[in-house]
Design an enzyme around this catalytic site. Sequence first.
Site, short mmCIF file in Angstrom:
data_model
loop_
_atom_site.label_atom_id
_atom_site.label_comp_id
_atom_site.label_asym_id
_atom_site.label_seq_id
_atom_site.Cartn_x
_atom_site.Cartn_y
_atom_site.Cartn_z
N GLY A 11 0.78 -1.24 0.00
CA GLY A 11 0.00 0.00 0.00
C GLY A 11 0.81 1.29 0.00
N ASN A 13 1.97 2.96 -2.58
CA ASN A 13 1.44 3.87 -3.60
C ASN A 13 0.13 4.49 -3.15
OD1 ASN A 13 3.06 3.97 -6.27
ND2 ASN A 13 3.16 1.82 -5.66
N ARG A 64 -12.10 -17.05 -11.54
CA ARG A 64 -11.48 -15.73 -11.66
C ARG A 64 -12.50 -14.71 -12.16
NH1 ARG A 64 -8.38 -12.94 -15.25
NH2 ARG A 64 -8.76 -14.38 -16.96
N MET A 89 -2.58 -7.06 -7.69
CA MET A 89 -1.80 -8.13 -8.33
C MET A 89 -2.67 -9.18 -9.00
SD MET A 89 1.07 -6.84 -7.67
CE MET A 89 2.27 -8.09 -8.09
N ARG A 90 -3.62 -8.73 -9.82
CA ARG A 90 -4.47 -9.70 -10.51
C ARG A 90 -4.63 -9.30 -11.97
NH1 ARG A 90 -7.71 -12.94 -7.42
NH2 ARG A 90 -9.13 -13.15 -9.17
N ILE A 91 -4.81 -10.29 -12.80
CA ILE A 91 -5.17 -10.04 -14.19
C ILE A 91 -6.69 -9.95 -14.23
CG2 ILE A 91 -5.14 -10.99 -16.52
CD1 ILE A 91 -2.52 -12.41 -15.71
N ASN A 106 -2.86 1.89 -14.19
CA ASN A 106 -2.06 0.97 -13.37
C ASN A 106 -0.64 1.50 -13.27
OD1 ASN A 106 -1.28 -1.53 -12.08
ND2 ASN A 106 -0.41 -2.20 -14.03
N HIS A 108 3.25 0.24 -12.90
CA HIS A 108 4.03 -1.00 -13.09
C HIS A 108 5.51 -0.67 -12.97
CE1 HIS A 108 4.94 -5.01 -14.49
NE2 HIS A 108 5.81 -4.48 -15.32
N SER A 135 6.30 2.71 -14.96
CA SER A 135 5.38 3.24 -15.97
C SER A 135 3.97 3.33 -15.37
CB SER A 135 5.30 2.29 -17.19
OG SER A 135 6.57 2.01 -17.71
N THR A 140 -5.81 -2.06 -20.23
CA THR A 140 -6.57 -2.81 -21.24
C THR A 140 -6.50 -4.28 -20.83
OG1 THR A 140 -4.63 -3.17 -22.62
CG2 THR A 140 -5.94 -1.20 -23.09
N ASP A 144 -0.35 -5.52 -18.40
CA ASP A 144 0.61 -4.41 -18.42
C ASP A 144 0.79 -3.85 -19.83
OD1 ASP A 144 1.04 -4.77 -15.65
OD2 ASP A 144 2.54 -6.31 -16.05
N GLU A 173 8.50 6.00 -8.14
CA GLU A 173 7.23 5.39 -8.54
C GLU A 173 6.07 6.17 -7.93
OE1 GLU A 173 7.92 0.92 -8.09
OE2 GLU A 173 5.78 1.14 -7.80
C1 GRF Z 1 4.63 -1.45 -6.84
O1 GRF Z 1 5.96 -1.70 -7.18
C2 GRF Z 1 3.79 -1.28 -8.08
O2 GRF Z 1 4.48 -0.65 -9.13
C3 GRF Z 1 3.47 -2.70 -8.44
O3 GRF Z 1 3.28 -3.34 -7.20
C4 GRF Z 1 4.00 -2.64 -6.19
C5 GRF Z 1 3.01 -2.26 -5.15
O4 GRF Z 1 3.57 -1.62 -4.05
N1 GRF Z 1 2.37 -2.79 -9.36
P1 GRF Z 1 2.65 -0.93 -2.97
O5 GRF Z 1 1.61 -1.96 -2.54
O6 GRF Z 1 2.01 0.27 -3.59
O7 GRF Z 1 3.57 -0.57 -1.86
#
Ligand code: GRF
Length: 220
Positions: A11, A13, A64, A89-91, A106, A108, A135, A140, A144, A173
């Site tokens: 968490g 971000n 899913r 972390m899911r498609i 998203n 990445h 990025s 879509t 990624d 990021e």
């Molecule tokens: C980050 O590196 C993000 O780019 C990727 O998963 C990680 C998540 O980190 N998609 P956090 O949960 O935001 O700390």
Amino acid sequence: MEVVVLVSGRGSNLAALLAAQRDGTLPIRITAVLCDRPAAPALAIARDAGVPTCTLDAAEFDSRVEFDRALFAHISSLAPQLVVLAGFMRIIDASVLTPWLGRMINIHPSLLPKYSGLHTHRRALEAGDPEHGASVHFVTAELDGGPVIAQVAIEVHEDDNTASLAARLLAHEHDLLVASVGLIASGRLRYAIDGPQLDDHALLAPLRLIADRSRRFLSA
Ligand code: GRF
């Protein structure tokens, strides 16, 4: 702009978005945080900030796509203007994604199109890349793979390992995500029928964030 954030884990971000919302640098209101893992530390970050959370435990769904349908029914009921995948972390199944095209982004940890999927830091090191980065892209159905809005790049040091590279990138990021959401929330960046537009002109290449913690883009 009302924003819903999807998370799966740490968490950080999400915390960066909440901090920018709180200090007034980001004109958004995070109305809910949705999660697929009951034990995710991101949930406590949301709760501490007074943001409603909802956890749909993926383990409790038969397939899913059933999980995706339930998740997106919930998102639709919240009617956000933007959905941010911040370490989700899911498609996601194409059938539920399509109505959200252009309203979902998203973050990445790689310089897409390099290294979609997992273990991006290790793969950049193994390839001997001189630079690595992150990025932000529109989502879509391709993993990624949607149009990239903006990137930030940092130098790879000779003595870097996966942990040091990931740690050094993380702050940038966060800046990249906050700055990108800022462009969307201010109305400067939007998704038109044929792709992203900045100030009503087609965005022909990803914007480059200056990696100096100023949250400024090279040209924007
Ligand atoms: C980050 O590196 C993000 O780019 C990727 O998963 C990680 C998540 O980190 N998609 P956090 O949960 O935001 O700390």
